[in-house]
Design a protein around this motif. Structure first.
Motif, PDB file in Angstrom:
ATOM      1  N   VAL A 169      82.584  25.560 -10.900  1.00 34.35           N
ATOM      2  CA  VAL A 169      82.899  25.193 -12.292  1.00 34.35           C
ATOM      3  C   VAL A 169      84.053  26.281 -12.888  1.00 34.35           C
ATOM      4  CG1 VAL A 169      82.256  24.751 -14.721  1.00 34.35           C
ATOM      5  CG2 VAL A 169      80.694  23.940 -12.638  1.00 34.35           C
ATOM      6  N   ASP A 170      85.248  25.958 -12.692  1.00 35.34           N
ATOM      7  CA  ASP A 170      86.150  27.192 -12.777  1.00 35.34           C
ATOM      8  C   ASP A 170      86.863  27.075 -14.139  1.00 35.34           C
ATOM      9  OD1 ASP A 170      87.565  28.828 -11.790  1.00 35.34           O
ATOM     10  OD2 ASP A 170      89.227  27.702 -10.571  1.00 35.34           O
ATOM     11  N   CYS A 171      87.154  28.340 -14.764  1.00 36.70           N
ATOM     12  CA  CYS A 171      87.953  28.474 -16.036  1.00 36.70           C
ATOM     13  C   CYS A 171      87.326  27.816 -17.119  1.00 36.70           C
ATOM     14  CB  CYS A 171      89.415  28.093 -15.546  1.00 36.70           C
ATOM     15  SG  CYS A 171      90.260  29.184 -14.206  1.00 36.70           S
ATOM     16  N   VAL A 172      86.376  27.851 -17.452  1.00 33.06           N
ATOM     17  CA  VAL A 172      85.731  27.077 -18.635  1.00 33.06           C
ATOM     18  C   VAL A 172      85.260  28.159 -19.484  1.00 33.06           C
ATOM     19  CG1 VAL A 172      85.082  24.915 -17.410  1.00 33.06           C
ATOM     20  CG2 VAL A 172      83.494  27.140 -17.668  1.00 33.06           C
ATOM     21  N   PRO A 173      85.075  27.763 -20.745  1.00 33.80           N
ATOM     22  CA  PRO A 173      84.859  28.492 -21.871  1.00 33.80           C
ATOM     23  C   PRO A 173      83.430  28.442 -22.110  1.00 33.80           C
ATOM     24  CG  PRO A 173      85.322  26.239 -23.043  1.00 33.80           C
ATOM     25  CD  PRO A 173      85.800  26.374 -21.455  1.00 33.80           C
ATOM     26  N   ASP A 174      82.901  30.028 -22.542  1.00 35.86           N
ATOM     27  CA  ASP A 174      81.443  30.040 -22.759  1.00 35.86           C
ATOM     28  C   ASP A 174      80.558  29.826 -21.642  1.00 35.86           C
ATOM     29  OD1 ASP A 174      79.200  30.851 -24.105  1.00 35.86           O
ATOM     30  OD2 ASP A 174      79.023  29.167 -25.402  1.00 35.86           O
ATOM     31  N   VAL A 175      81.175  30.305 -20.397  1.00 34.49           N
ATOM     32  CA  VAL A 175      80.408  30.204 -19.315  1.00 34.49           C
ATOM     33  C   VAL A 175      78.889  30.557 -19.123  1.00 34.49           C
ATOM     34  CG1 VAL A 175      81.251  32.270 -17.973  1.00 34.49           C
ATOM     35  CG2 VAL A 175      80.734  30.176 -16.583  1.00 34.49           C
ATOM     36  N   ALA A 176      78.773  31.587 -19.843  1.00 30.20           N
ATOM     37  CA  ALA A 176      77.389  32.162 -19.968  1.00 30.20           C
ATOM     38  C   ALA A 176      76.306  31.175 -20.666  1.00 30.20           C
ATOM     39  CB  ALA A 176      77.283  33.551 -20.928  1.00 30.20           C
ATOM     40  N   ARG A 177      76.851  30.427 -21.617  1.00 34.12           N
ATOM     41  CA  ARG A 177      75.919  29.540 -21.954  1.00 34.12           C
ATOM     42  C   ARG A 177      75.669  28.297 -20.970  1.00 34.12           C
ATOM     43  NH1 ARG A 177      77.193  24.451 -24.776  1.00 34.12           N
ATOM     44  NH2 ARG A 177      75.515  23.575 -25.870  1.00 34.12           N
ATOM     45  N   LEU A 178      76.756  28.034 -20.170  1.00 35.96           N
ATOM     46  CA  LEU A 178      76.509  27.029 -19.290  1.00 35.96           C
ATOM     47  C   LEU A 178      75.360  27.698 -18.120  1.00 35.96           C
ATOM     48  CD1 LEU A 178      77.159  24.680 -17.359  1.00 35.96           C
ATOM     49  CD2 LEU A 178      79.025  25.737 -16.159  1.00 35.96           C
ATOM     50  N   GLU A 179      75.564  28.864 -17.844  1.00 33.95           N
ATOM     51  CA  GLU A 179      74.579  29.669 -16.728  1.00 33.95           C
ATOM     52  C   GLU A 179      73.282  29.336 -17.275  1.00 33.95           C
ATOM     53  OE1 GLU A 179      73.960  33.698 -14.522  1.00 33.95           O
ATOM     54  OE2 GLU A 179      74.869  33.710 -16.292  1.00 33.95           O
ATOM     55  N   ALA A 180      73.061  29.722 -18.788  1.00 31.68           N
ATOM     56  CA  ALA A 180      71.528  29.638 -19.304  1.00 31.68           C
ATOM     57  C   ALA A 180      70.921  28.208 -19.259  1.00 31.68           C
ATOM     58  CB  ALA A 180      71.861  30.297 -20.769  1.00 31.68           C
TER      59      ALA A 180
END
Length: 189
Positions: A169-180
């Protein structure tokens, strides 16, 4: 494509009863990696074009080149060089094609899977069920944009080396939220 069009396409790809928890579009301007290919592509293409120019000299330059050699080598060598020029031009165009692909793509996280939908003349969907996901690797920039890589398995390549398969999942905003969200979804299983 607009955000609304891509969101609509993503929603049409959901399975019956599947709930969308997160979605985002990659930013094509943040794709920097493909341009590193030019360090190899530029010299390759220049050499291929120089080869082609030299290979065409007997055919068009004529000079003192005997007729048989002129037509034999003057035709065979330029034909031999054409695939190398094509490969060079493809390598030079790859970063632009990657950016165009990113501009037509959207990622989504549902209660069942992570998916990437690329729209254009032909729609392609790649998804990974949550239960097939391995370790996660995240790289985040200071502004919150980043890339999340999920190991999905491995295989043996033609040389006998083990290769790890990944879903990016490349170059997306708020990637930390996606991880959580992803870790919470996987933990609920």
């Amino acid at each position: 494509m607009t955000d609304a069009e891509l969101q609509d396409i993503l929603r049409r790809e959901l399975l019956p009863g599947e709930e969308l928890a997160w979605s985002a579009r990659p930013d094509p301007k943040r794709l920097r990696t493909p341009f590193a290919l030019w360090l190899f592509a530029v010299p390759w293409t220049v050499f291929a074009l120089a080869w082609e120019a030299m290979a065409l000299m007997p055919l068009f330059g004529g000079g003192g080149t005997p007729g048989m050699i002129r037509y034999t080598f003057g035709i065979a060598f330029p034909i031999f060089g054409l695939p190398f020029i094509a490969v060079g031009l493809a390598m030079l165009g790859a970063p632009f094609w990657a950016r165009a692909e990113a501009a037509r793509s959207i990622y989504g996280l549902t209660d069942r899977r992570v998916l990437r939908v690329s729209a254009g003349k032909r729609r392609t969907v790649r998804s990974v069920p949550l239960d097939r996901m391995g370790p996660i690797d995240v790289s985040v920039q200071s502004d919150g944009w980043g890339t999340l890589r999920i190991e999905t398995g491995s295989h043996i390549d033609s040389d006998g080396d083990r290769v790890t398969d990944r879903f990016e999942v490349d170059c997306v905003p708020d990637v930390a939220r996606l991880e959580a969200l992803l870790l919470a979804a996987r933990g609920g299983r």
